[in-house]
Design an enzyme around this catalytic site. Structure first.
Site, short mmCIF file in Angstrom:
data_model
loop_
_atom_site.label_atom_id
_atom_site.label_comp_id
_atom_site.label_asym_id
_atom_site.label_seq_id
_atom_site.Cartn_x
_atom_site.Cartn_y
_atom_site.Cartn_z
N GLY A 15 -30.74 1.88 20.97
CA GLY A 15 -31.85 2.69 21.48
C GLY A 15 -32.97 2.84 20.47
O GLY A 15 -33.50 3.93 20.27
N ALA A 16 -33.35 1.72 19.84
CA ALA A 16 -34.27 1.78 18.71
C ALA A 16 -35.71 1.44 19.06
O ALA A 16 -36.53 1.24 18.17
CB ALA A 16 -33.78 0.86 17.59
N ARG A 18 -37.96 3.37 20.40
CA ARG A 18 -38.92 4.47 20.25
C ARG A 18 -38.25 5.66 19.58
O ARG A 18 -37.05 5.69 19.34
CB ARG A 18 -39.45 4.90 21.62
CG ARG A 18 -38.38 5.44 22.57
CD ARG A 18 -38.98 5.92 23.86
NE ARG A 18 -37.96 6.47 24.75
CZ ARG A 18 -38.23 7.11 25.88
NH1 ARG A 18 -39.48 7.25 26.26
NH2 ARG A 18 -37.27 7.58 26.63
N ASN A 93 -27.54 5.57 18.32
CA ASN A 93 -28.64 6.47 18.61
C ASN A 93 -29.00 6.53 20.09
O ASN A 93 -29.60 7.50 20.54
CB ASN A 93 -29.87 6.02 17.80
CG ASN A 93 -31.13 6.70 18.26
OD1 ASN A 93 -31.39 7.85 17.93
ND2 ASN A 93 -31.95 6.00 19.05
N SER A 145 -26.52 15.97 18.06
CA SER A 145 -27.63 16.90 18.28
C SER A 145 -27.15 18.31 18.01
O SER A 145 -25.95 18.61 18.16
CB SER A 145 -28.12 16.79 19.73
OG SER A 145 -29.01 17.85 20.03
N TYR A 158 -25.86 16.90 28.47
CA TYR A 158 -26.31 16.39 27.17
C TYR A 158 -25.52 17.04 26.04
O TYR A 158 -25.05 16.35 25.12
CB TYR A 158 -27.81 16.69 27.02
CG TYR A 158 -28.42 16.13 25.75
CD1 TYR A 158 -28.73 14.78 25.65
CD2 TYR A 158 -28.71 16.96 24.68
CE1 TYR A 158 -29.31 14.27 24.50
CE2 TYR A 158 -29.29 16.46 23.52
CZ TYR A 158 -29.59 15.11 23.44
OH TYR A 158 -30.16 14.61 22.29
N ALA A 160 -22.56 18.38 26.18
CA ALA A 160 -21.17 17.89 26.22
C ALA A 160 -21.07 16.51 25.59
O ALA A 160 -20.13 16.22 24.85
CB ALA A 160 -20.68 17.85 27.67
N LYS A 162 -23.03 15.21 23.29
CA LYS A 162 -23.27 15.27 21.86
C LYS A 162 -22.14 15.99 21.12
O LYS A 162 -21.82 15.65 19.97
CB LYS A 162 -24.61 15.95 21.58
CG LYS A 162 -25.82 15.16 22.09
CD LYS A 162 -25.89 13.77 21.48
CE LYS A 162 -27.15 13.01 21.86
NZ LYS A 162 -27.26 11.69 21.22
N ILE A 191 -37.07 17.81 17.04
CA ILE A 191 -37.80 16.74 16.36
C ILE A 191 -38.96 16.28 17.25
O ILE A 191 -38.80 16.10 18.45
CB ILE A 191 -36.86 15.55 16.07
CG1 ILE A 191 -35.62 16.00 15.29
CG2 ILE A 191 -37.62 14.46 15.33
CD1 ILE A 191 -35.89 16.55 13.91
#
Length: 250
Positions: A15-16, A18, A93, A145, A158, A160, A162, A191
């Site tokens: 997932g690089a 962006r 990622n 996260s 989300y 769960a 992470k 972020i």
């Protein structure tokens, strides 16, 4: 500060194309690694990241794969080893959100997030571990996260996924430690990315009020920690979850 400490190493960042993934790919390349920029949705974005790295004097290639697909990840691992001979750094990622309140969340929304965020990390670790074991070394860094530590309203799926990544990190770290393989998790807070830029102003202000440092972080803040964990200076660090959050969840 870039040190060139990752020269001659091959790194895969999922997932690089962006956001945080792109910043991680750029930083690893600046440290000397040959970076494989994984993408699923947009080859165009991945190629932009590759060209950016090359303009900065780094080495990179784009590689397409839906990490939620077990067999596709197997094929990607075989392709990378066949072409480059080894893998030294794996950064999980890739992630998506499908936010909703629990009473409104559909099964599809839940499954989509878990399949990409958590099962995707399992798939890559499952298929690349055999090569790390043969090499008797390597670094696996999972991007979790603070939502996986604290929870977050409207993000049950989300959070769960992470939180699951944290358990996955610690378990795999125990299994692989004796072979010199380090497995750690990084937990970003609020972020600045395209995703957070789309938030309403009041929601952004409310979040920032919860951050002791009083400001949001940058993708480069996360990338710096990932680069450290990928290097030799972190050879005795494994099974850890490190938050990059301005003190949000301390």
């Amino acid at each position: 500060m870039e040190t060139g400490s990752l020269e001659d190493r091959v790194a895969l960042v999922t997932g690089a194309g962006r956001g945080i993934g792109r910043a991680i790919a750029r930083r690893l390349a600046r440290e000397g690694a040959f970076v494989l920029v994984n993408y699923n949705g947009s080859r165009e974005r991945a190629m932009e990241a590759v060209e950016e790295i090359r303009r900065e004097g780094g080495q990179a290639e784009a590689i397409g794969c839906d990490v939620s697909d077990y067999e596709a990840c197997r094929s990607m691992a075989e392709e990378i080893i066949g072409k480059y001979g080894h893998i030294d750094i794996l950064v999980n990622n890739a992630g998506i959100t499908r936010d909703n309140l629990i009473l409104r969340m559909t099964e599809e929304e839940y499954d989509q997030v878990l399949d990409t965020n958590l099962k995707g990390a399992f798939h890559t670790i499952r298929h690349f571990s055999r090569y790390f074991l043969k090499q008797k070394g390597g670094k696996i860094i999972n991007i979790s996260s603070v939502s996986g530590i604290m929870g977050n309203g409207g993000q049950a799926n989300y959070a769960a996924s992470k939180a699951g990544m944290i358990g996955l990190t610690k378990s795999v770290a125990r299994e692989l430690a004796s072979r010199g393989i380090c497995v750690n998790a990084v937990a970003p807070g609020f972020i600045e990315t395209e995703m957070t830029e789309a938030m309403p102003g009041k929601a952004r202000e409310s979040l920032q009020e919860k951050i002791p440092m009083g400001r949001s972080g940058r993708a480069e803040d996360v990338a710096g920690l990932v680069a450290f964990l990928a290097g030799d200076a972190a050879d005795y660090i494994t099974g850890q979850v490190i938050a990059v959050d301005g003190g949000m969840c301390m």
